[in-house]
Design a protein around this motif. Sequence first.
Motif, PDB file in Angstrom:
ATOM      1  N   ASN A  50      -2.803  14.778 -10.410  1.00  0.00           N
ATOM      2  CA  ASN A  50      -3.348  15.930 -11.134  1.00  0.00           C
ATOM      3  C   ASN A  50      -2.557  16.208 -12.406  1.00  0.00           C
ATOM      4  OD1 ASN A  50      -5.418  16.404  -9.365  1.00  0.00           O
ATOM      5  ND2 ASN A  50      -4.328  17.928  -8.162  1.00  0.00           N
ATOM      6  N   ILE A  51      -1.251  15.954 -12.371  1.00  0.00           N
ATOM      7  CA  ILE A  51      -0.419  16.164 -13.555  1.00  0.00           C
ATOM      8  C   ILE A  51      -0.564  15.019 -14.548  1.00  0.00           C
ATOM      9  CG2 ILE A  51       1.974  16.326 -14.379  1.00  0.00           C
ATOM     10  CD1 ILE A  51       2.671  17.728 -11.759  1.00  0.00           C
ATOM     11  N   THR A  52      -0.612  13.788 -14.030  1.00  0.00           N
ATOM     12  CA  THR A  52      -0.592  12.607 -14.900  1.00  0.00           C
ATOM     13  C   THR A  52      -1.972  12.159 -15.366  1.00  0.00           C
ATOM     14  OG1 THR A  52      -0.615  11.138 -12.955  1.00  0.00           O
ATOM     15  CG2 THR A  52       1.532  11.758 -13.868  1.00  0.00           C
ATOM     16  N   GLY A  53      -3.016  12.578 -14.661  1.00  0.00           N
ATOM     17  CA  GLY A  53      -4.360  12.197 -15.075  1.00  0.00           C
ATOM     18  C   GLY A  53      -4.944  11.015 -14.327  1.00  0.00           C
ATOM     19  N   PHE A  54      -4.225  10.463 -13.339  1.00  0.00           N
ATOM     20  CA  PHE A  54      -4.769   9.373 -12.535  1.00  0.00           C
ATOM     21  C   PHE A  54      -5.798   9.913 -11.546  1.00  0.00           C
ATOM     22  CE2 PHE A  54      -0.544   7.101 -13.262  1.00  0.00           C
ATOM     23  CZ  PHE A  54      -1.092   6.251 -14.215  1.00  0.00           C
ATOM     24  N   PRO A  55      -6.772   9.094 -11.132  1.00  0.00           N
ATOM     25  CA  PRO A  55      -7.748   9.543 -10.132  1.00  0.00           C
ATOM     26  C   PRO A  55      -7.063   9.815  -8.791  1.00  0.00           C
ATOM     27  CG  PRO A  55      -8.524   7.573 -11.275  1.00  0.00           C
ATOM     28  CD  PRO A  55      -7.086   7.747 -11.656  1.00  0.00           C
ATOM     29  N   PRO A  56      -7.210  11.002  -8.225  1.00  0.00           N
ATOM     30  CA  PRO A  56      -6.540  11.324  -6.953  1.00  0.00           C
ATOM     31  C   PRO A  56      -6.937  10.406  -5.810  1.00  0.00           C
ATOM     32  CG  PRO A  56      -7.266  13.328  -8.037  1.00  0.00           C
ATOM     33  CD  PRO A  56      -7.867  12.195  -8.803  1.00  0.00           C
ATOM     34  N   SER A  57      -8.235  10.063  -5.716  1.00  0.00           N
ATOM     35  CA  SER A  57      -8.676   9.208  -4.608  1.00  0.00           C
ATOM     36  C   SER A  57      -8.051   7.823  -4.706  1.00  0.00           C
ATOM     37  CB  SER A  57     -10.203   9.105  -4.595  1.00  0.00           C
ATOM     38  OG  SER A  57     -10.678   8.539  -5.808  1.00  0.00           O
ATOM     39  N   THR A  58      -7.853   7.326  -5.927  1.00  0.00           N
ATOM     40  CA  THR A  58      -7.221   6.015  -6.111  1.00  0.00           C
ATOM     41  C   THR A  58      -5.760   6.075  -5.700  1.00  0.00           C
ATOM     42  OG1 THR A  58      -8.682   5.696  -8.014  1.00  0.00           O
ATOM     43  CG2 THR A  58      -6.873   4.136  -7.752  1.00  0.00           C
ATOM     44  N   THR A  59      -5.084   7.149  -6.073  1.00  0.00           N
ATOM     45  CA  THR A  59      -3.696   7.333  -5.671  1.00  0.00           C
ATOM     46  C   THR A  59      -3.575   7.400  -4.154  1.00  0.00           C
ATOM     47  OG1 THR A  59      -3.051   8.441  -7.717  1.00  0.00           O
ATOM     48  CG2 THR A  59      -1.760   8.943  -5.757  1.00  0.00           C
ATOM     49  N   LEU A  60      -4.484   8.109  -3.497  1.00  0.00           N
ATOM     50  CA  LEU A  60      -4.471   8.212  -2.039  1.00  0.00           C
ATOM     51  C   LEU A  60      -4.717   6.851  -1.402  1.00  0.00           C
ATOM     52  CD1 LEU A  60      -4.200  10.199   0.321  1.00  0.00           C
ATOM     53  CD2 LEU A  60      -6.676  10.506   0.242  1.00  0.00           C
ATOM     54  N   PHE A  61      -5.628   6.077  -1.979  1.00  0.00           N
ATOM     55  CA  PHE A  61      -5.940   4.734  -1.477  1.00  0.00           C
ATOM     56  C   PHE A  61      -4.694   3.848  -1.477  1.00  0.00           C
ATOM     57  CE2 PHE A  61      -7.074   0.316  -2.362  1.00  0.00           C
ATOM     58  CZ  PHE A  61      -7.974   0.032  -1.344  1.00  0.00           C
ATOM     59  N   PHE A  62      -3.996   3.806  -2.610  1.00  0.00           N
ATOM     60  CA  PHE A  62      -2.824   2.945  -2.708  1.00  0.00           C
ATOM     61  C   PHE A  62      -1.637   3.512  -1.916  1.00  0.00           C
ATOM     62  CE2 PHE A  62      -5.130   1.222  -6.398  1.00  0.00           C
ATOM     63  CZ  PHE A  62      -5.039  -0.126  -6.068  1.00  0.00           C
ATOM     64  N   SER A  63      -1.620   4.809  -1.730  1.00  0.00           N
ATOM     65  CA  SER A  63      -0.614   5.410  -0.873  1.00  0.00           C
ATOM     66  C   SER A  63      -0.768   4.905   0.556  1.00  0.00           C
ATOM     67  CB  SER A  63      -0.729   6.935  -0.915  1.00  0.00           C
ATOM     68  OG  SER A  63       0.092   7.546   0.044  1.00  0.00           O
ATOM     69  N   ALA A  64      -2.013   4.850   1.023  1.00  0.00           N
ATOM     70  CA  ALA A  64      -2.290   4.353   2.375  1.00  0.00           C
ATOM     71  C   ALA A  64      -1.944   2.871   2.499  1.00  0.00           C
ATOM     72  CB  ALA A  64      -3.763   4.583   2.718  1.00  0.00           C
ATOM     73  N   ILE A  65      -2.364   2.080   1.510  1.00  0.00           N
ATOM     74  CA  ILE A  65      -2.081   0.641   1.535  1.00  0.00           C
ATOM     75  C   ILE A  65      -0.574   0.403   1.520  1.00  0.00           C
ATOM     76  CG2 ILE A  65      -2.303  -1.519   0.251  1.00  0.00           C
ATOM     77  CD1 ILE A  65      -4.887  -0.607   1.616  1.00  0.00           C
ATOM     78  N   ALA A  66       0.150   1.145   0.675  1.00  0.00           N
ATOM     79  CA  ALA A  66       1.600   0.987   0.574  1.00  0.00           C
ATOM     80  C   ALA A  66       2.288   1.357   1.877  1.00  0.00           C
ATOM     81  CB  ALA A  66       2.138   1.843  -0.574  1.00  0.00           C
ATOM     82  N   THR A  67       1.818   2.414   2.537  1.00  0.00           N
ATOM     83  CA  THR A  67       2.422   2.839   3.805  1.00  0.00           C
ATOM     84  C   THR A  67       2.272   1.774   4.873  1.00  0.00           C
ATOM     85  OG1 THR A  67       2.062   5.184   3.333  1.00  0.00           O
ATOM     86  CG2 THR A  67       2.315   4.565   5.650  1.00  0.00           C
ATOM     87  N   MET A  68       1.070   1.228   5.005  1.00  0.00           N
ATOM     88  CA  MET A  68       0.848   0.204   6.033  1.00  0.00           C
ATOM     89  C   MET A  68       1.609  -1.078   5.707  1.00  0.00           C
ATOM     90  SD  MET A  68      -3.120   0.882   7.173  1.00  0.00           S
ATOM     91  CE  MET A  68      -3.820   1.035   5.517  1.00  0.00           C
ATOM     92  N   ALA A  69       1.694  -1.441   4.417  1.00  0.00           N
ATOM     93  CA  ALA A  69       2.491  -2.603   4.025  1.00  0.00           C
ATOM     94  C   ALA A  69       3.964  -2.369   4.340  1.00  0.00           C
ATOM     95  CB  ALA A  69       2.303  -2.883   2.529  1.00  0.00           C
ATOM     96  N   PHE A  70       4.445  -1.151   4.112  1.00  0.00           N
ATOM     97  CA  PHE A  70       5.830  -0.795   4.405  1.00  0.00           C
ATOM     98  C   PHE A  70       6.126  -0.978   5.895  1.00  0.00           C
ATOM     99  CE2 PHE A  70       9.218   2.089   5.590  1.00  0.00           C
ATOM    100  CZ  PHE A  70      10.130   1.995   4.538  1.00  0.00           C
ATOM    101  N   LEU A  71       5.236  -0.494   6.746  1.00  0.00           N
ATOM    102  CA  LEU A  71       5.444  -0.605   8.190  1.00  0.00           C
ATOM    103  C   LEU A  71       5.463  -2.062   8.634  1.00  0.00           C
ATOM    104  CD1 LEU A  71       3.118   2.312   9.339  1.00  0.00           C
ATOM    105  CD2 LEU A  71       5.616   2.301   9.372  1.00  0.00           C
TER     106      LEU A  71
END
Length: 455
Positions: A50-71
Motif C-alpha cells: 500500500n505504501i510502495t504501490g505494488f499490487p497487494p494480492s501479488t505481494t500476498l502470493f509471493f509471501s505464500a510461495i516464499a514461506t513454503m519454500a522456506f519451510l
Amino acid sequence: MPIWKLKGDGKTIGPGEAIAPNERLTWPRTTGIGLQHIVAMFGATFLVPNITGFPPSTTLFFSAIATMAFLLITRNKVPSYLGSSFAFISPVIAASSSSMGAALFGIACAGVLLAVVGLIVMAVGTGWINKLMPPVVTGVIVALIGFNLAPVAYNSFMEQPLLATITFAAIILIMSLSKGILGRLSIFIGVALGYVVGALMGVIDFSAVATAAWVGLPTFMLPEANFSVLLMFLPVVLVLVAENVGHVKSVATMTGKNLDKYMGRALFADGVGTTLAGMGGGSGTTTYAENIGVMAATRVYSTAAYWIAGLGALLLSLCPKFGAAIFLLPSGVIGGVCIVLYGMIGMLGVRIWVENKVDFSNNVNMMTGAVPLVMGIVSFTLSIGAIGAAGEFGLTVGEINNAIIIGPIAVASISALVIYHLMRLLNKLRGIEPPKPVVFKKVKEGVDATASEDF
C-alpha cells in the motif's frame, strides 16, 4: 514416519508446555494456529504494498510461495513466516521514481545477494556472523524492529480508539483467563471479535466484497534492469541478514533448540523468496517478527501451522472476494493487535540480551544498545541527494530527484555494527584490553553448535 508427531492427545496443553517444531496439535487446532499466523502477518504484509504501490494480492502470493519454500529449504526445522520487509520501503520508493520495474530489479538483486550470503554460511558456518553480530548487536536489531513499528500501531490505534481498545483488551483477557488452546488462540479470537464488533459498529463497508470475483490471478510484473538503483538496495541486505539471524536466534531461544546449523538455509531461503518476488512483482520478503510474536504468545512452534498459513495465504491471493473481506479489517483492530505484537517483538530483543547475559556496565555494550535503539524508535533516516517532503516512518513520499534514502532500520543496524566494532578497536589501539565479547550461549549445555538435530 510422520513429519509431525501428535503432542499428547493433541487437544490439551499444560501450563508452560510448548509444542515443538516437529510436533502438532489436532489438525483443527493446528489450522486455528495457522489462521492466527495469517492474521498476524496480514496487516504489515499489506501495508508495504500500500505504501510502495505494488499490487497487494501479488505481494500476498509471493509471501505464500516464499514461506513454503522456506519451510522446504530449512527441512521444517525453523518455524517462520516470510512477509513483506519494511526494509525495502525506502529504496523501492526511491527507485520507483524511475519505474516500478527498476524497483523490482533492485529487490531481485538484493535477494540474489542474500542467497549468496546464505550459501557462504552453509559452506563455512555461522562463526563469522556471530563475531560480526554478537548478542548485543542482534538484540538491539530485533528490539528496534519492534519498537520502530510502534508509530504504525499508534496511528492505527488512534483512528478507531474504541475498537482498538476492545481488540487489545480481548486479547489480554483471553490470554490471561483462558486455559489450553483458547489462550493460545487469543490473538486470532481477539481480531475476529474486533472484526465482528467493527461490522456491528458500521465501520466496515462490504460493497467491495460483493463486487469482487471468487477466483482471480494476481497481477504480475517483470523487473527492468537498472544498475543505477543497486546502491539503494545494498543496505537492505545487511538488514535482512540481521533480521534473519535475530529471528532464528529468537526462535532458538523460545524453543530451546540450537538452530545455528540451519542459519545458512534460512538466509538462502529468504534470498530465494525475495528474488522470486522481485521477478514477479511482489515486495521483498523477510522472516516475520509479527509471527514470532504469535509464537511468543502461544508457545506453539509447530511448522505444520506455518504450512497452513502459507497455503491459506496462497488461497487468499487467488480469491479476490475472500481477500477483499480480510482486507476490510478495520484499522482499529490492526492497531489493537499490533500494540501487542510489536511490543513482543521489541521484548524478544531484550530477551536475547538477558538470555546471553549481556553486560551493560561495559560502555561498548551500552552504546551499542543505546544509540541504535533511539535511532530506530524515532525513525532516524539518512538521505543522500535532493529529496522531497519526509512522510510517514521518516520515509520520503514526495518527489525524489536522484536521492538515496536509507531507512531507519538500516541506519540503526549499521550504527550498531559500527559502534560496537569501532569502540572495541579504539580501546585496543589505546592499549585497553576490550572485554571478552559475549557470544550466543549454547542452548543445551555441552551440545555443539552444529549438533542439534533432536526436535
